[in-house]
Design an enzyme around this catalytic site. Structure first.
Site: not given
Length: 322
Positions: A118, A300
């Protein structure tokens, strides 16, 4: 994490506590917290957490092979156990890159493997491009390149998949400000008055939380539920977002040539709604030494069982254990 890992997980066994830890004085009012796990003689793997404003999570230790690798973890400026908590002064991407290099030298590693997810992928790429000679391998997931497209997707694009979530987020704003939710939320979260920034932080973070997992937990509705740490995290995020992450336009793709010769991997969850696979694909076109994995049915975060498998496999390959 809000649920236990499966018994047949690809993760390594839990690590109760780091082998050694401490604060590193950065010399300008910041002290970053660091930890080591795994084999003291193993290949060092530095793990770069997300955010901006995140922190080391205990399950990150389970990405590291305790018999062949040495896990290196650190909380970025203002984050987690780093001091002073929530500090925004002298807190920029170049500062964090300098901190990583300072930590490497402090621990005595000539080179290390870098893993970032991320926002951690953003910082990992910035570090590798600044110090390629110190990077033995690079693995990034949930790739965020901090381009206008990436920012647009975070604030607007994902709303095409989560229309009710984004509508509820924006409905909290006065009608006159709903055409620019980014500007409205950043103004409020960066305001020094807790009566203004605390509630705005709660609303924005609860909306983001719905995009991170395939099965997200229900968001809380009580503004008192948000912790002081979460508020600090939101304010660090807003600080970086308002300054376009302290990167030049398209810097990470423009400077991808500096990654030439660094073996690595780019990993994306097909169902990642926070950082969609387009950015992973774009990076792979600019960095030919990396393997690209787009993982079906993966989201994610690193606690995703499907996403963690290629991450662990690629770390094993890069450390000669695969």
């Amino acid at each position: 994490m809000n649920w236990p890992l499966r018994q047949d997980t690809a993760f390594f066994p839990p690590v109760a506590a780091p082998r050694v830890s401490g604060h590193l004085d950065c010399g300008d009012g910041h002290q970053i917290w660091w930890e080591l796990t795994g084999d003291p003689a193993g290949v060092p793997v530095v793990v770069v957490h997300g955010g901006p404003g995140g922190a080391i999570r205990p399950y990150y230790r389970r990405l590291i092979d305790p018999d062949r690798q040495q896990g290196v973890f650190f909380d970025q400026r203002g984050c987690g156990q780093s001091l002073p908590a929530g500090a925004l002064d002298r807190n920029t991407t170049p500062d964090l890159v300098t901190d990583m290099e300072r930590l490497r030298a402090h621990l005595g590693f000539a080179r290390w493997i870098v893993l970032g997810g991320s926002w951690g992928s953003t910082l990992a790429l910035a570090y590798a491009q600044a110090h390629p000679q110190r990077v033995a391998g690079l693995v990034v997931s949930g790739v965020y390149l901090a381009r206008p497209f990436d920012q647009w997707w975070w604030w607007h694009g994902a709303g095409h998949v989560f229309p009710e979530v984004f509508a509820a987020r924006d409905a909290w704003l006065p009608a006159s400000e709903r055409s620019d939710p980014r500007g409205a939320f950043l103004r409020r979260i960066r305001d020094p008055d807790p009566a203004i920034h605390r509630e705005a932080a709660h609303v924005l973070m609860m909306a983001e939380g719905q995009t991170l997992d395939l099965w997200p937990v229900a968001p809380g509705e009580d503004f008192a539920e948000i912790t002081d740490g979460a508020v600090r995290s939101a304010r660090i995020f807003a600080h970086y977002e308002a300054h376009d992450y302290f990167l030049a336009p398209d810097q990470l793709l423009r400077d991808a040539a500096r990654l030439a010769g660094i073996p690595g991997a780019i990993i994306a969850g097909r169902s990642d709604m926070c950082t969609p696979p387009q950015s992973a694909w774009d990076l792979a076109q600019a960095w030919s030494d990396a393997r690209l994995h787009i993982v079906p049915a993966a989201g994610h975060r690193w606690n995703d069982e499907q996403l963690c498998r290629p991450i662990i496999a690629e770390l094993a390959r890069l450390t000669g254990a695969g």
